[in-house]
Design an enzyme around this catalytic site. Structure first.
Site, PDB file in Angstrom:
ATOM      1  N   SER A   5       0.475  -0.859  -0.342  1.00 41.26           N
ATOM      2  CA  SER A   5       0.278   0.548   0.140  1.00 41.26           C
ATOM      3  C   SER A   5       1.223   1.080   0.355  1.00 41.26           C
ATOM      4  CB  SER A   5      -1.035   0.272   1.484  1.00 41.26           C
ATOM      5  OG  SER A   5      -0.178  -0.649   2.779  1.00 41.26           O
ATOM      6  N   GLY A  39      -2.098  -3.815   0.947  1.00 46.40           N
ATOM      7  CA  GLY A  39      -2.797  -5.196   1.858  1.00 46.40           C
ATOM      8  C   GLY A  39      -1.522  -6.079   1.514  1.00 46.40           C
ATOM      9  N   ASN A  68       3.469  -5.780   5.846  1.00 41.97           N
ATOM     10  CA  ASN A  68       2.439  -6.300   5.952  1.00 41.97           C
ATOM     11  C   ASN A  68       2.905  -7.651   6.817  1.00 41.97           C
ATOM     12  OD1 ASN A  68      -0.412  -4.459   5.401  1.00 41.97           O
ATOM     13  ND2 ASN A  68       0.790  -4.987   2.848  1.00 41.97           N
ATOM     14  N   ASP A 149      -3.954   6.410  10.089  1.00 42.68           N
ATOM     15  CA  ASP A 149      -3.789   5.209  10.747  1.00 42.68           C
ATOM     16  C   ASP A 149      -1.912   5.165  11.002  1.00 42.68           C
ATOM     17  OD1 ASP A 149      -1.966   5.445   8.338  1.00 42.68           O
ATOM     18  OD2 ASP A 149      -3.215   3.324   7.504  1.00 42.68           O
ATOM     19  N   HIS A 152       0.413   4.404   7.492  1.00 43.07           N
ATOM     20  CA  HIS A 152       0.405   5.627   5.750  1.00 43.07           C
ATOM     21  C   HIS A 152       0.992   7.175   5.789  1.00 43.07           C
ATOM     22  CE1 HIS A 152      -2.179   1.850   5.596  1.00 43.07           C
ATOM     23  NE2 HIS A 152      -1.384   1.286   4.430  1.00 43.07           N
TER      24      HIS A 152
END
Length: 176
Positions: A5, A39, A68, A149, A152
Site C-alpha cells: 500500500s 495489503g 504487512n 492510521d 501510511h
C-alpha cells in the site's frame, strides 16, 4: 516496482505517490511500472512476481514488501525466505533487484522489531544487492507526514520517500 500500500499510494491520489513522482523524475530515461497492491505480503508478491517479470521484462526491480508480514506477526524466517525467492526470480530474469527496507512499530517487542528491521539488510547483503534502509525515513512519526492510521504516509511525505530511494536507484538508471 513491486510493493504494498505504501507504493500503491494508499489513502492519497495515485499521482501524488512516490512511485508516480519517480516516473516523473526519470522521464524518458526509463519506464516505471508499478505493480504494487495494498495489503500485499511477501508471499503474495512472490506469487505475482513471475508474471510481472514476464510481462514487463524489467532492468531494475524495487522490492518494497514485508511491512504487512511484519504487522501480521509473520515469522521473520518466512519473510526472509520469500524475499530470497523474489531476489532469485529477479536475478534469474536478468534484472537488478533493489531491496526496500521497512520497520514496524515498537509494540511488537524489541526482539521481533529488530529481527524484522534487519532482515532487509541481510537479504541485500546475501544477494549483493542495493538497499534502501528504511523507505519511511524522515516521514515515520513526523507530524503531518503520516495518515491518521500512523502506517501510511501522506501526500506531503511522498517527496521524502522518493528522496530515500533516489540515491540508490539513480546509479542503476545510469548504468549501461
Amino acid at each position: 516496482m513491486v510493493g504494498d500500500s505504501i507504493s500503491a499510494a494508499y489513502g492519497i491520489q495515485r499521482d501524488e505517490g512516490w512511485v508516480h513522482l519517480l516516473a516523473e523524475r526519470v522521464g524518458g530515461r526509463a519506464k516505471v511500472v508499478n505493480v504494487s497492491v495494498s495489503g500485499e505480503t511477501t508471499g503474495g508478491g512472490l506469487a505475482r512476481l513471475p508474471l510481472a517479470l514476464d510481462v514487463y521484462d524489467p532492468d531494475v526491480v524495487l522490492i518494497e514488501l514485508g511491512g504487512n508480514d511484519g504487522l501480521r506477526g509473520y515469522p521473520v524466517a518466512s519473510i526472509r525466505e520469500n524475499l530470497d525467492r523474489m531476489m532469485a526470480a529477479v536475478t534469474d530474469a536478468g534484472a537488478v533487484a533493489v531491496v526496500v527496507g521497512m520497520q514496524i512499530p515498537p509494540n511488537y517487542g524489541p526482539r521481533y522489531t529488530t529481527a524484522f528491521r534487519d532482515v532487509f539488510a541481510e537479504v541485500a547483503t546475501a544477494w549483493n544487492a542495493p538497499l534502501v534502509p528504511f523507505l519511511l525515513d524522515g516521514a515515520a512519526a513526523v507530524e503531518g507526514m503520516m495518515q491518521r492510521d500512523g502506517l501510511h504516509p501522506t501526500a506531503e511525505a511522498q517527496p521524502t520517500l522518493l528522496e530515500n530511494v533516489w540515491p540508490i536507484l539513480e546509479p542503476l538508471l545510469a548504468a549501461p
